[in-house]
Design an enzyme around this catalytic site. Structure first.
Site, PDB file in Angstrom:
ATOM      1  N   HIS A 167       0.525  -5.727  -5.441  1.00 17.83           N
ATOM      2  CA  HIS A 167       0.082  -5.753  -4.036  1.00 17.83           C
ATOM      3  C   HIS A 167      -1.444  -5.640  -4.053  1.00 17.83           C
ATOM      4  CE1 HIS A 167       3.949  -3.994  -1.992  1.00 17.83           C
ATOM      5  NE2 HIS A 167       3.791  -5.239  -1.581  1.00 17.83           N
ATOM      6  N   CYS A 261      -0.219   3.252  -0.062  1.00 12.87           N
ATOM      7  CA  CYS A 261       1.123   2.734   0.227  1.00 12.87           C
ATOM      8  C   CYS A 261       1.850   3.588   1.267  1.00 12.87           C
ATOM      9  CB  CYS A 261       1.975   2.714  -1.040  1.00 12.87           C
ATOM     10  SG  CYS A 261       1.331   1.673  -2.340  1.00 12.87           S
TER      11      CYS A 261
HETATM   12  N1  ARG Z   1       8.652   0.185  -4.662  1.00 12.14           N
HETATM   13  C1  ARG Z   1       7.854  -0.406  -3.636  1.00 12.14           C
HETATM   14  C2  ARG Z   1       7.853  -1.924  -3.801  1.00 12.14           C
HETATM   15  O1  ARG Z   1       7.835  -2.389  -4.912  1.00 12.14           O
HETATM   16  C3  ARG Z   1       6.456   0.138  -3.682  1.00 12.14           C
HETATM   17  C4  ARG Z   1       5.596  -0.350  -2.575  1.00 12.14           C
HETATM   18  C5  ARG Z   1       4.198   0.153  -2.670  1.00 12.14           C
HETATM   19  N2  ARG Z   1       3.480  -0.143  -1.514  1.00 12.14           N
HETATM   20  C6  ARG Z   1       2.249  -0.673  -1.492  1.00 12.14           C
HETATM   21  N3  ARG Z   1       1.662  -0.787  -0.360  1.00 12.14           N
HETATM   22  N4  ARG Z   1       1.677  -1.104  -2.587  1.00 12.14           N
HETATM   23  O2  ARG Z   1       7.858  -2.640  -2.834  1.00 12.14           O
END
Ligand code: ARG
Length: 272
Positions: A167, A261
């Site tokens: 991300h 996150c």
């Molecule tokens: N386990 C989640 C996923 O893979 C983690 C999300 C993390 N969020 C972020 N904004 N990077 O989607």
């Protein structure tokens, strides 16, 4: 002199947090998660925001959605205009209607549902008037034009190339209306050239601090809330006049998430 401005955040208590599937390289369902510790760590982050004068609203966690604690992925909000996420993976799909309902029931005038996959503030970073938009692992590149239409802000596409930084909010963080910090290794050469051009003074973060999720940070213009293990980065921030505030979110890191996150920023129209 740097100045903090009071922020409005939306968070989701990790009541049902767990690692039961793997949709990023950090997740290992065989590794146990301490739910009570995750809750304590999350509470501490919320308390820090409140202690520093920020507003924190809460969205009810939903049973069966273990990643819902990562509120940044729920929606992107600018000038009270809301674009709700559409998740890449089936495991998280049902989070989107929960955010849609939260914003609609609170009377936000524009709540758009998305046609294309976008993981909201996971991939969308608001820097002043512009939105930097990641793609490569989660958000569909076609979603970037949809974002521009829905929120009325110029959008700049950045390509992510390292699966550890899946991300944009794991690879780049916004520090003020004009300043960012990022890990260069997470971006394609073309995107890196764009970042260098747009932000020649950016703080460049090394691999160790990026791996510690140091870029998964939240800034209020002065204080930068970030994982306490990103110690080199904390020093770099201090040198630039920011006040790093270290937070321990080790349990949430087992799902590939940290400070940013867990934090969806609700941006209201600027007061006139
Ligand atoms: N386990 C989640 C996923 O893979 C983690 C999300 C993390 N969020 C972020 N904004 N990077 O989607």
């Amino acid at each position: 002199m740097r100045e903090a401005t009071p922020r409005h955040y939306l968070m989701c208590r990790p009541t049902y947090f767990d690692v039961t599937y793997a949709i990023n390289p950090w997740m290992n369902p065989d590794k146990p998660v301490d739910a009570a510790l995750a809750a304590e760590q999350w509470d501490e982050l919320r308390r820090l925001y409140l202690d520093h004068g920020h507003t924190v609203d809460l969205i009810d966690p939903v049973e069966g959605l273990p990643d819902m604690v990562f509120a940044a992925n729920g929606a992107t909000v600018v000038d009270d205009r809301v674009l709700v996420a559409r998740f890449r993976h089936a495991e998280r799909a049902a989070e989107a209607p929960a955010y849609q309902e939260w914003f609609t029931s609170r009377g936000y005038p524009e709540v758009h549902s998305a046609e294309y996959v976008n993981e909201a503030e996971g991939d969308y970073m608001v820097v002043g008037r512009t939105i930097l938009a990641g793609t490569g692992f989660r958000t569909d590149p076609r979603a970037h034009a949809e974002l521009e239409r829905a929120l009325g802000r110029p959008v700049i596409t950045l390509n992510l190339v390292d699966p550890r930084f899946y991300h944009l909010d794991t690879a780049l963080a916004v520090l003020s209306d004009t300043e960012v910090m990022y890990y260069p290794g997470a971006f394609s050469p073309e995107s890196l050239a764009i970042l260098r051009e747009l932000h020649p003074d950016a703080i460049l973060v090394d691999e160790a601090d990026a791996e510690a999720f140091g870029l998964n940070a939240v800034s209020d213009g002065l204080r930068v809330f970030l994982p306490d293990t990103a110690t080199g980065l904390a020093r770099q921030l201090r040198d630039r006049g920011f006040e790093p505030v270290g937070v321990d979110l080790s349990e949430l890191l087992k799902a590939g998430g940290s400070v940013k996150c867990c934090t969806l920023e609700i941006r209201h129209p600027a007061a006139v």
